[in-house]
Design a protein around this motif. Structure first.
Motif, PDB file in Angstrom:
ATOM      1  N   UNK A 272       1.563  -1.084   0.132  1.00  0.00           N
ATOM      2  CA  UNK A 272       0.513   0.036  -0.325  1.00  0.00           C
ATOM      3  C   UNK A 272       0.611   1.364   0.038  1.00  0.00           C
ATOM      4  N   UNK A 273       1.751   1.124   0.472  1.00  0.00           N
ATOM      5  CA  UNK A 273       2.686   2.356   0.282  1.00  0.00           C
ATOM      6  C   UNK A 273       3.288   2.499  -1.056  1.00  0.00           C
ATOM      7  N   UNK A 274       3.938   1.176  -1.339  1.00  0.00           N
ATOM      8  CA  UNK A 274       4.223   1.247  -2.582  1.00  0.00           C
ATOM      9  C   UNK A 274       2.569   1.788  -3.585  1.00  0.00           C
ATOM     10  N   UNK A 275       1.888   1.522  -3.495  1.00  0.00           N
ATOM     11  CA  UNK A 275       0.871   2.503  -4.564  1.00  0.00           C
ATOM     12  C   UNK A 275       1.048   3.682  -4.516  1.00  0.00           C
ATOM     13  N   UNK A 276       1.182   4.211  -2.834  1.00  0.00           N
ATOM     14  CA  UNK A 276       1.036   6.043  -2.534  1.00  0.00           C
ATOM     15  C   UNK A 276       1.217   5.987  -2.926  1.00  0.00           C
ATOM     16  N   UNK A 277       2.836   5.654  -3.493  1.00  0.00           N
ATOM     17  CA  UNK A 277       4.745   6.456  -3.652  1.00  0.00           C
ATOM     18  C   UNK A 277       4.659   6.374  -5.409  1.00  0.00           C
ATOM     19  N   UNK A 278       3.693   5.411  -6.225  1.00  0.00           N
ATOM     20  CA  UNK A 278       3.242   5.650  -6.925  1.00  0.00           C
ATOM     21  C   UNK A 278       2.280   6.749  -7.953  1.00  0.00           C
ATOM     22  N   UNK A 279       1.471   7.629  -6.988  1.00  0.00           N
ATOM     23  CA  UNK A 279       0.226   8.059  -7.259  1.00  0.00           C
ATOM     24  C   UNK A 279      -0.955   7.920  -7.398  1.00  0.00           C
ATOM     25  N   UNK A 280      -1.737   6.366  -6.824  1.00  0.00           N
ATOM     26  CA  UNK A 280      -2.698   6.197  -6.491  1.00  0.00           C
ATOM     27  C   UNK A 280      -3.247   5.527  -5.109  1.00  0.00           C
ATOM     28  N   UNK A 281      -4.172   5.179  -5.416  1.00  0.00           N
ATOM     29  CA  UNK A 281      -4.835   5.303  -3.666  1.00  0.00           C
ATOM     30  C   UNK A 281      -5.720   3.610  -4.289  1.00  0.00           C
ATOM     31  N   UNK A 282      -6.139   3.157  -3.409  1.00  0.00           N
ATOM     32  CA  UNK A 282      -5.822   1.126  -3.106  1.00  0.00           C
ATOM     33  C   UNK A 282      -7.725   1.233  -3.659  1.00  0.00           C
TER      34      UNK A 282
END
Length: 330
Positions: A134-144
């Motif tokens: 989830x941290x990586x998804x956020x770092x990539x500019x997305x949300x779950x």
């Protein structure tokens, strides 16, 4: 300078070639944080990602964590002598007493769909320093909530652990895609009292609650336009890989077809502890990586050294992993 990568084969096991396609494939890496080992061998690379493009598709590989393991010969080359395993590691400038195992889910934004492949270790791995998807998804500019499709390559715990958070679906707006053969095996009560019982319980906890929102597929099924499933059974009973194609560019997500960039690839016949059907897994390794080598395609390996993207060259008894460096950045 640009490098052309073409996708020339539509089926793993001998279908007609799709023709020579040559649209530039451009990679743009973004690795955000270094990681420090935990006492139990896990590390926590917060927000570490690797982003690039396949045609018009945006691809982001995310590090869910890294585990340092002891005694490589007890996991890889279990049908070989410890000395043979140690010699191969030493020849490749690797330590003979330890190895690193990474976990790398992949997020693909096709422009129409945001598709996540595998979910890492989730809550269960967090105490040990993993479960960082989830941290990586956020770092990539997305949300779950932006993830519209979650694809499960197979149902081992390090791939399904992140499906649920606090007893609720992590990706609440998503539909799910998984192999029919894989799900049928793990949900079967016949697993109780066998070495597969732990996996059975994990599937009942994390996958079964999502079954009504899941499309169960087989070899050759389309996930979304440009993403096709391919059977590569052996590591697990219904293990799947996926071919990605956009504007003539190709990429293969090989999941756990190979679990180590040297021991599994340079010696594809060597048995691996976690391969459930070891002979079938070895045959799948050869078919998958023969295809990747022949078509000179980039691939993402779930357990390859992060950033987990590279190429394959045939050598001697097997293959050499060629990690991406700067060739797609200039």
């Amino acid at each position: 300078m640009t490098t052309s990568i073409s996708l020339s084969r539509r089926s793993l096991f001998g279908a007609a070639a799709a023709g020579a396609l040559a649209t530039p494939f451009v990679m743009n890496r973004a690795a955000f944080a270094q990681s420090e080992p935990k006492a139990d061998g896990m590390t926590s690379p917060a927000g570490k990602t690797n982003s690039f493009k396949i045609g018009t598709f945006n691809v982001t590989v995310i590090s869910d964590g890294i585990r340092i393991g002891e005694k490589p010969e007890e996991t890889f080359g279990t049908n070989q002598t410890p000395e043979a395993v140690g010699e191969l590691l030493k020849a490749n400038f690797l330590p003979t007493d330890k190895f690193v195992n990474g976990f790398s889910p992949t997020l693909i934004d096709t422009g129409s769909d945001v598709v996540l492949f595998d979910t890492g270790l989730g809550e269960g791995g967090r105490q040990a320093g993993a479960g960082r998807l989830l941290e990586g998804i956020s770092a990539a500019g997305y949300t779950p909530d932006q993830v519209g499709v979650v694809v499960i390559t197979h149902m081992h715990g390090d791939h399904i652990g992140g499906l649920m958070e606090g007893g609720a679906p992590t990706f609440r707006n998503a539909r799910y895609v998984a192999g029919q053969t894989e799900f049928d095996f793990w949900k079967d009560e016949a697993r109780v009292g066998t070495p597969a019982e732990g996996g059975h319980k994990g599937v009942l906890k994390n996958v079964a609650p999502l079954a009504e929102k899941t499309t169960f597929i087989g070899d050759g099924a389309d996930v979304v336009p440009g993403i096709t499933a391919m059977a590569a059974f052996g590591h697990s009973p219904g293990h799947m890989i996926f071919k990605i194609e956009s504007e003539g560019q190709g990429l293969v997500l090989t999941a756990d077809t190979a679990n180590h960039f040297v021991l599994s690839l340079q010696r594809p016949d060597w048995e691996v502890k976690f391969d459930m059907d070891k002979a079938q897994a070895a045959a799948a390794r050869k078919k998958v990586f023969d295809m990747v080598a022949t078509d000179r395609l980039p691939f993402v390996g779930y357990h390859m050294p992060f950033p987990a993207v590279g190429f394959i060259e045939r050598i001697d008894q097997g293959y050499r992993f060629v990690p991406e460096t700067y060739q797609f950045e200039i």
